[in-house]
Scaffold this motif. Structure first.
Motif, PDB file in Angstrom:
ATOM      1  N   GLY A 154      -2.768 -49.311  15.076  1.00 29.74           N
ATOM      2  CA  GLY A 154      -1.523 -49.688  15.713  1.00 29.74           C
ATOM      3  C   GLY A 154      -0.444 -48.651  15.482  1.00 29.74           C
ATOM      4  N   GLU A 155       0.779 -49.029  15.839  1.00 27.31           N
ATOM      5  CA  GLU A 155       1.923 -48.128  15.777  1.00 27.31           C
ATOM      6  C   GLU A 155       2.301 -47.831  14.325  1.00 27.31           C
ATOM      7  N   ILE A 156       2.649 -46.581  14.072  1.00 30.40           N
ATOM      8  CA  ILE A 156       3.134 -46.197  12.750  1.00 30.40           C
ATOM      9  C   ILE A 156       4.601 -46.590  12.633  1.00 30.40           C
ATOM     10  N   GLU A 157       4.993 -47.058  11.455  1.00 28.97           N
ATOM     11  CA  GLU A 157       6.398 -47.318  11.177  1.00 28.97           C
ATOM     12  C   GLU A 157       7.005 -46.090  10.509  1.00 28.97           C
ATOM     13  N   PHE A 158       8.107 -45.601  11.075  1.00 28.27           N
ATOM     14  CA  PHE A 158       8.817 -44.452  10.513  1.00 28.27           C
ATOM     15  C   PHE A 158      10.168 -44.922   9.993  1.00 28.27           C
ATOM     16  N   ARG A 214       3.364 -31.609   9.463  1.00 28.41           N
ATOM     17  CA  ARG A 214       3.018 -31.928   8.082  1.00 28.41           C
ATOM     18  C   ARG A 214       3.014 -33.435   7.847  1.00 28.41           C
ATOM     19  N   ILE A 215       3.953 -34.154   8.478  1.00 29.20           N
ATOM     20  CA  ILE A 215       3.928 -35.614   8.381  1.00 29.20           C
ATOM     21  C   ILE A 215       2.683 -36.162   9.072  1.00 29.20           C
ATOM     22  N   ALA A 216       2.355 -35.613  10.236  1.00 32.14           N
ATOM     23  CA  ALA A 216       1.143 -36.066  10.940  1.00 32.14           C
ATOM     24  C   ALA A 216      -0.093 -35.831  10.091  1.00 32.14           C
ATOM     25  N   ASP A 217      -0.161 -34.697   9.403  1.00 32.22           N
ATOM     26  CA  ASP A 217      -1.305 -34.414   8.523  1.00 32.22           C
ATOM     27  C   ASP A 217      -1.400 -35.444   7.404  1.00 32.22           C
ATOM     28  N   ALA A 218      -0.258 -35.766   6.793  1.00 32.56           N
ATOM     29  CA  ALA A 218      -0.259 -36.743   5.702  1.00 32.56           C
ATOM     30  C   ALA A 218      -0.724 -38.108   6.199  1.00 32.56           C
ATOM     31  N   ILE A 219      -0.278 -38.490   7.389  1.00 32.39           N
ATOM     32  CA  ILE A 219      -0.676 -39.787   7.948  1.00 32.39           C
ATOM     33  C   ILE A 219      -2.176 -39.823   8.198  1.00 32.39           C
ATOM     34  N   ARG A 220      -2.710 -38.718   8.723  1.00 28.68           N
ATOM     35  CA  ARG A 220      -4.160 -38.657   8.957  1.00 28.68           C
ATOM     36  C   ARG A 220      -4.939 -38.629   7.643  1.00 28.68           C
ATOM     37  N   ASP A 221      -4.491 -37.797   6.715  1.00 28.59           N
ATOM     38  CA  ASP A 221      -5.231 -37.616   5.460  1.00 28.59           C
ATOM     39  C   ASP A 221      -5.351 -38.921   4.679  1.00 28.59           C
ATOM     40  N   LEU A 222      -4.294 -39.728   4.702  1.00 26.47           N
ATOM     41  CA  LEU A 222      -4.270 -40.946   3.887  1.00 26.47           C
ATOM     42  C   LEU A 222      -4.456 -42.217   4.708  1.00 26.47           C
ATOM     43  N   GLY A 223      -4.557 -42.090   6.026  1.00 30.04           N
ATOM     44  CA  GLY A 223      -4.695 -43.276   6.864  1.00 30.04           C
ATOM     45  C   GLY A 223      -3.476 -44.176   6.784  1.00 30.04           C
ATOM     46  N   LEU A 224      -2.288 -43.577   6.877  1.00 27.76           N
ATOM     47  CA  LEU A 224      -1.055 -44.320   6.657  1.00 27.76           C
ATOM     48  C   LEU A 224      -0.680 -45.182   7.846  1.00 27.76           C
ATOM     49  N   SER A 225       0.003 -46.264   7.537  1.00 29.30           N
ATOM     50  CA  SER A 225       0.630 -47.111   8.545  1.00 29.30           C
ATOM     51  C   SER A 225       2.143 -46.938   8.577  1.00 29.30           C
ATOM     52  N   ARG A 226       2.661 -46.266   7.548  1.00 27.70           N
ATOM     53  CA  ARG A 226       4.116 -46.152   7.424  1.00 27.70           C
ATOM     54  C   ARG A 226       4.455 -44.861   6.695  1.00 27.70           C
ATOM     55  N   PHE A 227       5.525 -44.220   7.156  1.00 27.32           N
ATOM     56  CA  PHE A 227       6.040 -43.024   6.481  1.00 27.32           C
ATOM     57  C   PHE A 227       7.546 -43.167   6.358  1.00 27.32           C
TER      58      PHE A 227
END
Length: 363
Positions: free
Chosen positions: A11-15, A304-317
């Motif tokens: 789903g959508e990432i929360e920023f 760099r934020i996109a990389d972190a989201i992919r690397d950790l499978g984030l839902s929120r940054f």
């Protein structure tokens, strides 16, 4: 427990933006008063909403340079001046709070904001609140464990019966205002402790990683541990978020040359208090290039934020944008660039599925 965003793949990432209420200066260099800084935080949250930021969170500290100790009061003021943006705590020091009072305040904020409240609960990385409120640091673990247990019960299933060692017992107690079970997204903030990660999984709460140095990808083992623990405990997949620090400016050089003096002074002070060496310019530049300091132009920071989201499978940054004595106009510019340029670019980058071994967004 419901949450505002479910998994980067689902789903959508929360920023979000985080403030620790650090005292600002005006363009002439005058240090703002405590009251002016509180009003500035409210204005910054107002600015964040129309530029496209999803959430605005405020910390809880008891230091002379941070005006965030009554974060729920500030959030309530923001609620009356905004309509959409989610309003949360970037940390609530649950160890030195009363869970019943915290529940009442959070539920009241949720009602006043029409369902926009959320929380991040933490044990405290700074000890100031313990002596201030009459708690012993020797009880650090017990305080958080027992209070988390009670708070989760209040969120999920009232009336509540509970007993422990850190406060009086409750018997079939209702606490108002009433909310639907799980209506307030509640995360556990951790700084790198495997025990804290497993605790978050045990209570079935989303995980917020406080990453302030080094490569975000080094936290991948903790994320894997969390997800394994959730599965073993019979919980569904839950979101993982990252809290990191940064500053946006028109160019990389401008951002770094602006941010570095404030960062150096802040870390020198913390280093003196906690007994570690302050950063060198070379270590700072390394963290800006590949680590957890998101300082630079939108064109550099977004990948760099996109990389972190992919690397950790984030839902929120969440980006912490304030730092002691940074001029208010530079704080505002950073908020605007984050909302108008960084967030849309990160969403674009995440919409592209890279081929194996391909790096998206870097030159």
């Amino acid at each position: 427990m419901t949450t505002a965003a479910i998994g980067s793949a689902q789903g959508e990432i929360e920023f979000g933006l985080n403030s620790f209420g650090e005292i600002a200066t005006d363009p002439s260099g005058r240090v703002l008063s405590d009251a002016e800084t509180v009003r500035l935080i409210i204005e910054e949250a107002e600015l964040a909403e129309p530029v496209g930021v999803d959430s605005f969170s405020i910390g809880e500290h008891y230091r002379t340079e941070m005006m965030d100790s009554a974060n729920q009061v500030i959030l309530a003021a923001i609620a009356g001046r905004t309509e959409r943006i989610r309003l949360g705590t970037s940390v609530t020091v649950l160890s030195t709070q009363d869970p019943v009072r915290l529940y009442a305040e959070a539920a009241t904020l949720d009602a006043a904001s029409n369902g926009r409240a959320q929380l991040i609960l933490g044990r405290a990385s700074s000890p100031e609140s313990f002596p201030l409120f009459g708690f012993d640091m020797a009880d650090y673990e017990t305080l958080f464990e027992e209070k988390l247990d009670l708070f989760v019960k209040l969120l999920r299933d009232q009336p509540v019966s509970w007993s422990g060692t850190v406060r009086s017992a409750l018997t079939e107690q209702y606490v108002k205002p009433a909310i639907e079970p799980g209506a307030i997204p509640t995360w556990v903030g951790v700084g790198g402790s495997p025990q804290s990660v497993v605790r978050a999984a045990r209570y079935g709460l989303p995980l917020m990683l406080a990453i302030i140095g080094g490569r975000p990808s080094r936290f991948a083992p903790l994320v894997d541990l969390y997800r394994r623990a959730l599965g073993e405990l019979g919980h569904p997949a839950l979101p993982v978020g990252e809290h990191s620090l940064g500053l946006l400016a028109a160019t990389d050089d401008e951002a770094r040359e602006t941010h570095w003096p404030y960062w150096r002074r802040t870390m020198e002070k913390i280093g003196r208090e906690r007994g570690f060496h302050p950063p060198t310019r070379s270590s700072y530049d390394a963290d800006v290039r590949t680590g957890a300091l998101f300082v630079g132009s939108p064109q550099s920071v977004a990948p760099r934020i996109a990389d972190a989201i992919r690397d950790l499978g984030l839902s929120r940054f969440d980006l912490k944008y304030d730092i002691l004595h940074l001029p208010a106009d530079l704080r505002a510019r950073s908020i605007e660039l984050y909302g108008r340029e960084v967030i849309p670019r990160v969403r674009e980058l995440l919409a592209v599925q890279p081929e194996p071994g391909e790096v998206i967004g870097h030159v």
